[in-house]
Design an enzyme around this catalytic site. Structure first.
Site, PDB file in Angstrom:
ATOM      1  N   LYS A  11       3.716   7.016   1.665  1.00 43.56           N
ATOM      2  CA  LYS A  11       2.844   7.917   0.914  1.00 43.56           C
ATOM      3  C   LYS A  11       2.962   9.377   1.399  1.00 43.56           C
ATOM      4  O   LYS A  11       3.419   9.622   2.529  1.00 43.56           O
ATOM      5  CB  LYS A  11       1.392   7.443   1.052  1.00 43.56           C
ATOM      6  N   TYR A  51      -1.699   2.048  -9.747  1.00 44.99           N
ATOM      7  CA  TYR A  51      -3.044   1.737  -9.239  1.00 44.99           C
ATOM      8  C   TYR A  51      -4.014   1.376 -10.364  1.00 44.99           C
ATOM      9  O   TYR A  51      -5.223   1.600 -10.236  1.00 44.99           O
ATOM     10  CB  TYR A  51      -3.584   2.935  -8.450  1.00 44.99           C
ATOM     11  N   PHE A  59     -13.106   6.906  -6.689  1.00 43.58           N
ATOM     12  CA  PHE A  59     -12.082   7.664  -5.962  1.00 43.58           C
ATOM     13  C   PHE A  59     -10.734   7.675  -6.686  1.00 43.58           C
ATOM     14  O   PHE A  59      -9.744   8.144  -6.141  1.00 43.58           O
ATOM     15  CB  PHE A  59     -11.908   7.117  -4.532  1.00 43.58           C
ATOM     16  N   ARG A  92       2.663  -6.639   5.088  1.00 45.28           N
ATOM     17  CA  ARG A  92       1.209  -6.386   5.093  1.00 45.28           C
ATOM     18  C   ARG A  92       0.653  -6.416   6.520  1.00 45.28           C
ATOM     19  O   ARG A  92      -0.242  -5.659   6.863  1.00 45.28           O
ATOM     20  CB  ARG A  92       0.475  -7.423   4.224  1.00 45.28           C
ATOM     21  N   THR A  98      -6.635  -2.154   4.561  1.00 48.99           N
ATOM     22  CA  THR A  98      -6.695  -0.951   3.712  1.00 48.99           C
ATOM     23  C   THR A  98      -7.386   0.225   4.405  1.00 48.99           C
ATOM     24  O   THR A  98      -6.839   1.330   4.463  1.00 48.99           O
ATOM     25  CB  THR A  98      -7.450  -1.288   2.397  1.00 48.99           C
ATOM     26  N   ARG A 109      -1.444   1.514   9.706  1.00 46.30           N
ATOM     27  CA  ARG A 109      -2.671   2.173   9.261  1.00 46.30           C
ATOM     28  C   ARG A 109      -3.658   2.342  10.411  1.00 46.30           C
ATOM     29  O   ARG A 109      -4.364   3.347  10.489  1.00 46.30           O
ATOM     30  CB  ARG A 109      -3.297   1.382   8.113  1.00 46.30           C
ATOM     31  N   ASN A 123      -3.677   6.447   4.292  1.00 46.80           N
ATOM     32  CA  ASN A 123      -3.318   5.201   4.995  1.00 46.80           C
ATOM     33  C   ASN A 123      -1.816   4.907   4.994  1.00 46.80           C
ATOM     34  O   ASN A 123      -1.392   3.773   4.981  1.00 46.80           O
ATOM     35  CB  ASN A 123      -4.171   4.021   4.525  1.00 46.80           C
ATOM     36  N   GLU A 137       5.265  -4.268  -9.408  1.00 41.56           N
ATOM     37  CA  GLU A 137       5.487  -2.944  -8.814  1.00 41.56           C
ATOM     38  C   GLU A 137       6.980  -2.607  -8.698  1.00 41.56           C
ATOM     39  O   GLU A 137       7.386  -1.474  -8.941  1.00 41.56           O
ATOM     40  CB  GLU A 137       4.827  -2.896  -7.436  1.00 41.56           C
TER      41      GLU A 137
HETATM   42  P1  GDP Z   1      -4.173  -1.733  -0.394  1.00 37.97           P
HETATM   43  O1  GDP Z   1      -3.434  -2.782  -1.182  1.00 37.97           O
HETATM   44  O2  GDP Z   1      -4.443  -2.164   1.030  1.00 37.97           O
HETATM   45  O3  GDP Z   1      -3.513  -0.372  -0.455  1.00 37.97           O
HETATM   46  O4  GDP Z   1      -5.639  -1.610  -1.042  1.00 37.97           O
HETATM   47  P2  GDP Z   1      -6.180  -1.369  -2.536  1.00 37.97           P
HETATM   48  O5  GDP Z   1      -5.206  -1.841  -3.560  1.00 37.97           O
HETATM   49  O6  GDP Z   1      -7.556  -1.927  -2.567  1.00 37.97           O
HETATM   50  O7  GDP Z   1      -6.340   0.216  -2.621  1.00 37.97           O
HETATM   51  C1  GDP Z   1      -5.257   1.030  -2.970  1.00 37.97           C
HETATM   52  C2  GDP Z   1      -5.417   2.368  -2.303  1.00 37.97           C
HETATM   53  O8  GDP Z   1      -6.606   3.004  -2.771  1.00 37.97           O
HETATM   54  C3  GDP Z   1      -5.588   2.317  -0.794  1.00 37.97           C
HETATM   55  O9  GDP Z   1      -4.395   2.144  -0.095  1.00 37.97           O
HETATM   56  C4  GDP Z   1      -6.233   3.658  -0.528  1.00 37.97           C
HETATM   57  O10 GDP Z   1      -5.250   4.699  -0.576  1.00 37.97           O
HETATM   58  C5  GDP Z   1      -7.167   3.798  -1.726  1.00 37.97           C
HETATM   59  N1  GDP Z   1      -8.525   3.299  -1.440  1.00 37.97           N
HETATM   60  C6  GDP Z   1      -8.925   2.000  -1.385  1.00 37.97           C
HETATM   61  N2  GDP Z   1     -10.237   1.908  -1.110  1.00 37.97           N
HETATM   62  C7  GDP Z   1     -10.687   3.190  -0.994  1.00 37.97           C
HETATM   63  C8  GDP Z   1     -11.969   3.778  -0.727  1.00 37.97           C
HETATM   64  O11 GDP Z   1     -12.978   3.082  -0.530  1.00 37.97           O
HETATM   65  N3  GDP Z   1     -12.026   5.145  -0.697  1.00 37.97           N
HETATM   66  C9  GDP Z   1     -10.953   5.930  -0.919  1.00 37.97           C
HETATM   67  N4  GDP Z   1     -11.092   7.257  -0.864  1.00 37.97           N
HETATM   68  N5  GDP Z   1      -9.724   5.423  -1.178  1.00 37.97           N
HETATM   69  C10 GDP Z   1      -9.590   4.073  -1.210  1.00 37.97           C
END
Ligand code: GDP
Length: 156
Positions: A11, A51, A59, A92, A98, A109, A123, A137
């Protein structure tokens, strides 16, 4: 152990902080193979599609600004497809949870992630969550001809 493919996006926060080499070293240590790699700009449309499961979140707009490089002043991300035994889970594990504060401190992370004062979750990398997401993806980020065809010969 079944071989799998998984998508990794380094990222913009990691690009800005010069963490690419370290991230790749940690991933290579999992004995996985790179079958696709490129630097690419991320359009808002691509970020939205990537996403889309989070489009209802408050957010979401910040997330799009983050992935498209708007927040970190970077014009590209690095994208990889890794292949190998249990690739999804291995990547992972190295990635960590996350939220950086909940991530294993030894994970990428946990080591480098943070929530900024502006509420941006930096992250470091994206890693596919499961086989369905990995397939979706990889098809979103790569054309089939950009990937090495499988199986690749190992140990030759
Ligand atoms: P991942 O698969 O671990 O990346 O998790 P998710 O698919 O749930 O979220 C995708 C991305 O959204 C994360 O990697 C973060 O960049 C962002 N994100 C997730 N949860 C939050 C949150 O509570 N707050 C903010 N600001 N960003 C979030």
């Amino acid at each position: 152990m079944a071989n799998e493919t998984t998508l990794v996006v380094i990222k913009p926060d990691a690009i800005q902080r010069g963490l690419t080499g370290y991230v790749l070293t940690r991933l290579e240590q999992q004995k996985l193979h790179v079958i696709g790699a490129k630097a690419t700009r991320v359009s808002r449309e691509l970020a939205k599609e990537h996403y889309k499961h989070l489009s209802h979140k408050d957010f979401f707009n910040d997330l799009l600004d983050h992935l498209t490089g708007k927040i970190h002043g970077t014009s590209y991300v690095l994208v990889f497809v890794f292949w190998g035994p249990e690739a999804i889970e291995r990547v992972r594990q190295v990635t960590g949870a996350t939220h950086p504060e909940k991530a294993d401190p030894m994970s990428l992370r946990g080591s480098f992630g943070r929530m900024t004062a502006a509420g941006i979750m930096e992250n470091i990398i994206h890693a596919s969550a499961d086989r369905t997401e990995a397939e979706r993806e990889i098809a979103l980020w790569f054309r089939p001809e950009e990937l090495l065809s499988l199986p690749i010969v190992t140990g030759a």
